[in-house]
Design a protein around this motif. Structure first.
Motif, PDB file in Angstrom:
ATOM      1  N   ASN A 140      24.824  -5.939 -11.342  1.00  0.00           N
ATOM      2  CA  ASN A 140      23.903  -6.951 -10.825  1.00  0.00           C
ATOM      3  C   ASN A 140      24.587  -8.315 -10.671  1.00  0.00           C
ATOM      4  O   ASN A 140      24.612  -9.119 -11.594  1.00  0.00           O
ATOM      5  N   SER A 149      22.968  -6.759  -4.632  1.00  0.00           N
ATOM      6  CA  SER A 149      22.751  -7.908  -5.520  1.00  0.00           C
ATOM      7  C   SER A 149      23.302  -9.191  -4.901  1.00  0.00           C
ATOM      8  O   SER A 149      22.762 -10.272  -5.129  1.00  0.00           O
ATOM      9  N   ALA A 171      20.281  -6.920   2.644  1.00  0.00           N
ATOM     10  CA  ALA A 171      19.372  -6.105   1.841  1.00  0.00           C
ATOM     11  C   ALA A 171      18.799  -4.968   2.684  1.00  0.00           C
ATOM     12  O   ALA A 171      18.739  -3.820   2.236  1.00  0.00           O
ATOM     13  N   ALA A 212      23.487 -10.660  -8.992  1.00  0.00           N
ATOM     14  CA  ALA A 212      22.470 -11.698  -8.806  1.00  0.00           C
ATOM     15  C   ALA A 212      21.961 -12.216 -10.142  1.00  0.00           C
ATOM     16  O   ALA A 212      21.051 -13.025 -10.185  1.00  0.00           O
ATOM     17  N   ILE A 225      11.005  -7.151  -9.291  1.00  0.00           N
ATOM     18  CA  ILE A 225      12.129  -6.789  -8.424  1.00  0.00           C
ATOM     19  C   ILE A 225      12.714  -5.434  -8.817  1.00  0.00           C
ATOM     20  O   ILE A 225      13.074  -4.623  -7.972  1.00  0.00           O
ATOM     21  N   LEU A 231      20.539 -10.392  -2.735  1.00  0.00           N
ATOM     22  CA  LEU A 231      19.522 -11.040  -3.557  1.00  0.00           C
ATOM     23  C   LEU A 231      19.966 -12.454  -3.923  1.00  0.00           C
ATOM     24  O   LEU A 231      19.192 -13.419  -3.847  1.00  0.00           O
TER      25      LEU A 231
END
Lengths: 346, 288
Positions: B37, B100, A319, B39, B80, B103
Motif C-alpha cells: 500500500n 495504491s 485506478a 498510499a 476503501i 489512490l
C-alpha cells in the motif's frame, strides 16, 4: 452488409495466413500490435508534415517511449518491479550534461553511447544487489539506490548545479551536419531515429529465445531453473540492458533540451514511467509505446490547466485501468479489434 | 559534547516515534494481506488534516481532535478496503503498487483542492507549547509528548496483538492464512478491521507528528520512502521490528544531518541498503 459478409467469409481462409506472416516479422500474437504500430507511424508522419508547433513535444514523446520500453522489458517481460528506474534515466542525462559542460564532449552520438555505458555500469553494480532480494525488499532497494543518487546529485553542486540544474551545455551538430534548431525539427528526427533503432532491437530481443526465457522466468522461475536456465544471470543481463536504454533516453532529453534538472532523478519520474507501462499494457512492447504517447499528450494538456487536476485525472485513470483493464490500453485495442473481426465474419 | 549528544538523541527519538506511529500500520497490513500500500502516507495526511480542521476551524481541543483523526481515517480505510482494496488481494505486486499510487495521486489532488497547497499546522494545547528543562538542556515539551505517545502506541499494540483474541487471529493469519481460515477465522472481517486499524493509527501519527513531518498535500509522496524503509527494515507483520527500525533511522538521520549536514540523507539510505542486503526480510520479518 451481405456483400461484406460474403467477401469476409471468402477471405478468412487465405486471410488467416496474412496476419501470421506479419506476426512472424515483428508483431506479437494479436492484431493490436500492428494497429498501434500503424497508428503511431502515421501519427509521426503527420506531426512531421503538418505539426510544426508540436515537434518539440514530439521529441519528448519519443524520449518517453524509449524510457517506457526500457522499463517494460524489465517489469513487463522479466517481472522485476522497480520504483527507482529514474536513476538510470537521470544518470544518462547527467553523463552527457557533465561531459558537455565540464569536459567539452559535445559530439551527440558518442555522448549517447557514453551515457548508455555509464548507466549500464551502474545497472550492473546495483543489479547484482537488487536481484538478491524479492518482493518488497526489491522495491525498497531500487527506491533506496535512486534516492541515494538523487541526494548525491543534489549535493554535488559544482558538478551538477544542484537544485538549480546543470547549465552551459553545448551539443554539436549531429554527424557534423544537422544543427539543433529552434523549431525542434532536428531534435524530433534525431529522437525518432534513435527510437526506431531501440524499438527494432527490442522487438528482436523479445522474439528471440533469450526474450522468451525472460517471460518464462516471470511466469515460473523454479521451472526455468529446473530446465537449466541460469536465472540470475538472465535477470542481471536484462537489468543492465534496461538500464542502458533508460540512460540513452535520459541522454536524449539532455541533448535536445540542453539542460539537466534534478527532476530527471526524482522518485515521481520512476513512478510515472511505471504508470505509463501499465497504462499501455505491461509485457507488450507496443503497449508501452502507446502508453508513453497517450500519457505525455495528456500530461501536456492537463497539467497546463492545473497540476492538481492532472494528479486527480491521472489517479482516476490509473485506478480504472488497474481495476477494470489490467491488460492496459493495448488490451482494449485487442478486444476492439476482435469484436470488429467477429462482426465482419458474421 | 554531552549536550549535543542529548539534543541529537532527543530529536532523533521524536522523529523516530513519528515514523513509527505512521508506519506500523503499514507493516501489519502488508504482513497480513500482502498488499503493497503505497498510499499509506495519504491516510496519515488525512489524519493530519482532521486534526488541523478540528483544532483550527471547529475550535475543538487537541485531545478530542486526536481520537477524531483516528476514527475518521479508520472509517475511511475500512470503506476503501471493502470497496476496492479487497479485489486486489492476491493480485500481482505491480497492480497493487499502481492502484495504491492512483489512490495517492487522487488524495494529493483532493487535499490540494480542499486545503490549498500550503503547509498546515494544528493548534497545540498550551500545556505542550513550552520548553522542558532537563538539567541545563532545554527541549520542546511537545516533542517529549510525541516520544511518550510513540511508546504508548507500541504498548497498546503489543497488548492488542499479543493479548487479545483479535490479536491472536491476526497473528495466526499472518503466520498461515489458509490454516487460520480452516479453523474458522473470518479473514474477510479480520482484513477490514486490520486495514482500518492500520490506517487509523497512521491518521493518528499524521496528527501527532505534524510538528515534525509537516502536513502538505504531497505528504504521502514526500515521506513515502521513509515509511517504506521503516517497514522493510523492521520486517513485515511485526510491531517491534518497525519500532527498532524507526529508532535506528530516526537517530541516524538526525545525527547525520546535525553532525555532517553536507551529507544530508546519505546515512539513512546507506544504512537501509546495508540492512536489506544483510537481512532481505528485515530485522524481524515474518516473511520477505
Amino acid at each position: 452488409m451481405k456483400s461484406m459478409s460474403a467477401s469476409g467469409g471468402a477471405a478468412t481462409p487465405s486471410g488467416a495466413a496474412t496476419p501470421s506472416t506479419w506476426r512472424g516479422l515483428a508483431m506479437g500474437r494479436s492484431g493490436g500490435d500492428l494497429a498501434i504500430a500503424t497508428l503511431l507511424g502515421l501519427g509521426a508522419l503527420a506531426t512531421l508534415l503538418f505539426g510544426e508547433a508540436y515537434w518539440l513535444l514530439a521529441s519528448q514523446v519519443a524520449i518517453t517511449m524509449i524510457f517506457a520500453l526500457s522499463v517494460d522489458l524489465l517489469v513487463g517481460y522479466a517481472g522485476i518491479v522497480t520504483l527507482g528506474h529514474a536513476v538510470f534515466f537521470g544518470l544518462g542525462a547527467y553523463t552527457v550534461g557533465i561531459a558537455s559542460a565540464h569536459l567539452g564532449w559535445t559530439e551527440p552520438l558518442s555522448g549517447l553511447l557514453l551515457a548508455g555505458l555509464v548507466a549500464a555500469a551502474l545497472g550492473g553494480a546495483t543489479g547484482v544487489l537488487v536481484l538478491r532480494t524479492k518482493g518488497l525488499g526489491q522495491l525498497m532497494l531500487t527506491m533506496a539506490f535512486a534516492s541515494l543518487v538523487y541526494e548525491i546529485a543534489n549535493r554535488a553542486k559544482p558538478l551538477t548545479g544542484g537544485a538549480d540544474g546543470l547549465q552551459g551545455m553545448v551539443i554539436a551538430p549531429i554527424l557534423g551536419l544537422f544543427e539543433f534548431d529552434i523549431f525542434g525539427l532536428t531534435a524530433f528526427l534525431y529522437t525518432l531515429a534513435v527510437l526506431g533503432v531501440v524499438v527494432g532491437l527490442a522487438v528482436l530481443m523479445t522474439r528471440s529465445p533469450y526474450g522468451r526465457s525472460l517471460v518464462g522466468i516471470r511466469e515460473n522461475r523454479v521451472r526455468m531453473q529446473a530446465i537449466g536456465t541460469n536465472v540470475q544471470q538472465r535477470l542481471l543481463s536484462i537489468y543492465v540492458v534496461s538500464a542502458a536504454l533508460a540512460g540513452i533516453a535520459g541522454a536524449l532529453l539532455a541533448q535536445t533540451s540542453q539542460f539537466v534538472g534534478l527532476n530527471v532523478l526524482h522518485f515521481s519520474l520512476s513512478g510515472e514511467i511505471l504508470i505509463i507501462v501499465a497504462l499501455g499494457g505491461a509485457g507488450r512492447l507496443w503497449g508501452a509505446l502507446l502508453g508513453a504517447v497517450v500519457f505525455t499528450l495528456f500530461k501536456d494538456r492537463l497539467s497546463a490547466l492545473d497540476p492538481a487536476y492532472w494528479y486527480f485525472w491521472l489517479g482516476l485513470l490509473l485506478a480504472v485501468i488497474v481495476l477494470f483493464a489490467p491488460k492496459g490500453l493495448i488490451g482494449l485495442v485487442d478486444r476492439l479489434l476482435s469484436i470488429l473481426q467477429r462482426g465482419e465474419v458474421r | 559534547m554531552i549536550t549535543a549528544a542529548l539534543t541529537i538523541l532527543f530529536h532523533g527519538l521524536a522523529f523516530a516515534m513519528v515514523l513509527y506511529i505512521v508506519s506500523v500500520g503499514l507493516g501489519i497490513t502488508m504482513g497480513l494481506m500482502n498488499f503493497a500500500n503505497l498510499a499509506h502516507g495519504a491516510f496519515a495526511a488525512a489524519g493530519g488534516y482532521v486534526v488541523v480542521m478540528a483544532t483550527r476551524s471547529l475550535g475543538l481541543p487537541f485531545w478530542v481532535a486526536l481520537p477524531a483523526a483516528f476514527i475518521v481515517v479508520a472509517l475511511a480505510g475500512a470503506v476503501i478496503e471493502r470497496l476496492v482494496v479487497r479485489t486486489l488481494y492476491g493480485a500481482d505486486e505491480l497492480r497493487q503498487v499502481l492502484f495504491s499510487i492512483a489512490l495517492l495521486f487522487m488524495a494529493i489532488a483532493g487535499f490540494t483542492v480542499a486545503f490549498g497547497p500550503l503547509q498546515q499546522q494544528p493548534e497545540i494545547p498550551a500545556g505542550l507549547s513550552g520548553q522542558l528543562a532537563l538539567g541545563d538542556v532545554e527541549f520542546p515539551s511537545y516533542r517529549a509528548f510525541v516520544i511518550v505517545a510513540g511508546v504508548a502506541i507500541l504498548a497498546a499494540l503489543w497488548l492488542l496483538i499479543g493479548r487479545t483474541r483479535m490479536g491472536m487471529r491476526i497473528r495466526a493469519a499472518v503466520d498461515n492464512r489458509n490454516m487460520a481460515e480452516a479453523i474458522g477465522v473470518d479473514t474477510k472481517l479480520l482484513f477490514t478491521l486490520t486495514f482500518a486499524l492500520g490506517t487509523g493509527i497512521a491518521g493518528l501519527g499524521g496528527g501527532i507528528g505534524a510538528d515534525i513531518l509537516s502536513i502538505t498535500p504531497t505528504y504521502g509522496q514526500e515521506y513515502l520512502v521513509l515509511f517504506l524503509i521503516v517497514v522493510a527494515v523492521g520486517g513485515l507483520g511485526s510491531i517491534f521490528g518497525p519500532f527498532l527500525a524507526a529508532l535506528c533511522i530516526g537517530v541516524v538521520d538526525v545525527a547525520g544531518k546535525y553532525l555532517i549536514p553536507e551529507f544530508g540523507a546519505f546515512f539513512i539510505y546507506g544504512v537501509v541498503i546495508a540492512i536489506l542486503l544483510a537481512k532481505p526480510a528485515g530485522l524481524f520479518g515474518v516473511r520477505s
